[in-house]
Design an enzyme around this catalytic site. Sequence first.
Site, PDB file in Angstrom:
ATOM      1  N   ARG A   1       0.906  -1.154   0.614  1.00  0.00           N
ATOM      2  CA  ARG A   1      -0.046   0.077   0.088  1.00  0.00           C
ATOM      3  C   ARG A   1       1.050   1.188  -0.338  1.00  0.00           C
ATOM      4  O   ARG A   1       0.034   2.118  -1.092  1.00  0.00           O
ATOM      5  CB  ARG A   1      -1.098   0.000   1.372  1.00  0.00           C
ATOM      6  CG  ARG A   1      -2.571   1.160   0.765  1.00  0.00           C
ATOM      7  CD  ARG A   1      -3.060   0.932   1.763  1.00  0.00           C
ATOM      8  NE  ARG A   1      -2.498   0.986   3.370  1.00  0.00           N
ATOM      9  CZ  ARG A   1      -2.776   1.157   4.345  1.00  0.00           C
ATOM     10  NH1 ARG A   1      -4.460   0.346   4.548  1.00  0.00           N
ATOM     11  NH2 ARG A   1      -2.999   0.675   5.930  1.00  0.00           N
TER      12      ARG A   1
ATOM     13  N   LYS B   1      -2.432   6.616   1.725  1.00  0.00           N
ATOM     14  CA  LYS B   1      -2.392   7.129   2.647  1.00  0.00           C
ATOM     15  C   LYS B   1      -1.842   8.369   2.822  1.00  0.00           C
ATOM     16  O   LYS B   1      -0.282   7.363   3.157  1.00  0.00           O
ATOM     17  CB  LYS B   1      -2.106   6.208   3.247  1.00  0.00           C
ATOM     18  CG  LYS B   1      -2.836   5.745   4.721  1.00  0.00           C
ATOM     19  CD  LYS B   1      -2.171   4.693   5.834  1.00  0.00           C
ATOM     20  CE  LYS B   1      -2.382   4.820   7.406  1.00  0.00           C
ATOM     21  NZ  LYS B   1      -4.101   5.010   6.996  1.00  0.00           N
TER      22      LYS B   1
ATOM     23  N   GLU C   1     -16.187   6.317   3.168  1.00  0.00           N
ATOM     24  CA  GLU C   1     -15.938   5.943   4.738  1.00  0.00           C
ATOM     25  C   GLU C   1     -15.406   7.100   5.830  1.00  0.00           C
ATOM     26  O   GLU C   1     -15.796   8.373   6.097  1.00  0.00           O
ATOM     27  CB  GLU C   1     -14.594   5.289   4.856  1.00  0.00           C
ATOM     28  CG  GLU C   1     -12.963   6.335   4.122  1.00  0.00           C
ATOM     29  CD  GLU C   1     -11.879   6.384   3.647  1.00  0.00           C
ATOM     30  OE1 GLU C   1     -11.294   5.398   4.704  1.00  0.00           O
ATOM     31  OE2 GLU C   1     -10.920   6.378   3.131  1.00  0.00           O
TER      32      GLU C   1
HETATM   33  C1  LIG Z   1      -5.405   3.682   7.476  1.00  0.00           C
HETATM   34  C2  LIG Z   1      -6.889   3.587   7.469  1.00  0.00           C
HETATM   35  C3  LIG Z   1      -7.642   3.040   7.303  1.00  0.00           C
HETATM   36  C4  LIG Z   1      -7.658   2.103   8.016  1.00  0.00           C
HETATM   37  O1  LIG Z   1      -6.783   1.534   7.694  1.00  0.00           O
HETATM   38  P1  LIG Z   1      -6.029  -0.148   8.055  1.00  0.00           P
HETATM   39  O2  LIG Z   1      -4.646  -0.962   7.347  1.00  0.00           O
HETATM   40  O3  LIG Z   1      -7.211  -1.196   8.178  1.00  0.00           O
HETATM   41  O4  LIG Z   1      -5.872   0.361   9.339  1.00  0.00           O
HETATM   42  C5  LIG Z   1      -8.942   3.856   6.928  1.00  0.00           C
HETATM   43  N1  LIG Z   1      -9.277   4.663   6.104  1.00  0.00           N
HETATM   44  C6  LIG Z   1      -7.982   6.272   6.044  1.00  0.00           C
HETATM   45  C7  LIG Z   1      -8.290   7.272   5.179  1.00  0.00           C
HETATM   46  C8  LIG Z   1      -6.768   5.138   6.779  1.00  0.00           C
HETATM   47  O5  LIG Z   1      -6.495   6.367   6.311  1.00  0.00           O
END
Ligand SMILES: *Cc1c(COP(=O)(O)O)cnc(C)c1O
Length: 341
Positions: free
Chosen positions: A82, A184, A220
């Site tokens: 990722r 991210k 989300e």
């Molecule tokens: C990091 C993150 C998540 C959660 O991801 P995980 O890999 O399960 O920790 C969900 N949404 C956003 C916007 C994120 O930055």
Amino acid sequence: MEKKNIDWANIGFGYMPTDYRFVANYKDGAWDEGELTTDANITISECAGVLQYAQTCFEGMKAYTTEDGHIVVFRPDLNASRMADSCRRLEMPVFPEDKFVEAIEKVVAANEAFVPPFGSGATLYIRPYMFGSDPVIGVKPANEYQFRIFTTPVGPYFKEGAKPITIRVSDYDRAAPRGTGNIKAGLNYAMSLYPIMEAHRQGFDENMYLDPATRTKVEETGGANFIFITKDGKVVTPKSDSILPSITRRSLVYVAKEYLGLEVEEREVLFDEVKDFAECGLCGTAAVISPVGKIYDHGNEICFPSGMEKMGPVIQKLYDTLTGIQMGHIEAPEGWIKVIK
Ligand SMILES: *Cc1c(COP(=O)(O)O)cnc(C)c1O
């Protein structure tokens, strides 16, 4: 190995420097080998790419102690891939995925004294990140980058059981259509700070973001993906190009299908459907699943039948199964648990 004298149950979620961090530098088109350092500070140019044009991305995962005393990390290979996706989208050089996992192992092993003991509920949070470090004033990618990983012990997410939270439908967007919602990047978080503070000022725990193009579909929250449970026990999770692909959510989907025999739908979820679901939860590394009891939408409230006291039964089963796999009580799928020592 003697553990540090820390009140594990009460440390909360804050930054506490540990002894070692990993640093690698990218210069003249190549990464150096990288090394552990005790220096927690960074000195960069006032004109560094990260400071001027936010060229930075990050990851988040946890190391913890299993019941049989091993220190493990959950699926770090998925964080590596990722982060590679994030780097490509931000015109940053990818730190090789196998080297990423090796660096995680090194930094966790070096900070073994900070990995909380089994049963404390605490974990060692791991934060890999990368940023453009040399001067850029015209808008373009930096030429030099630093990749770092620090760790910090964090307390149990749920101190007194997992109480359902109340969220609101946000009038702000967290990502643009075809923007950077699926990586991210720090910039996604910068623009979510005002909406989350406003939500808190109004008494809500989190924001539910809708799709930025039509504002009819669920995306989300600022840092966690949604899962819903239908009244007949199906798992439904939103699919969209502007959602960050949560590793926890992907793992829960697998657990739902392969361990619990549940039907799973990964599809667009209209906000109009939400009132018909039986349970709702937010998934991410920090909490695994936070149950949502209530959603506030401009004067209307959606109250899930699972209520405000505890997790709904299906979400509880998902939570227990995934945390059981993570802690080693339930056999994990091949490759999910990376044993550090
Ligand atoms: C990091 C993150 C998540 C959660 O991801 P995980 O890999 O399960 O920790 C969900 N949404 C956003 C916007 C994120 O930055």
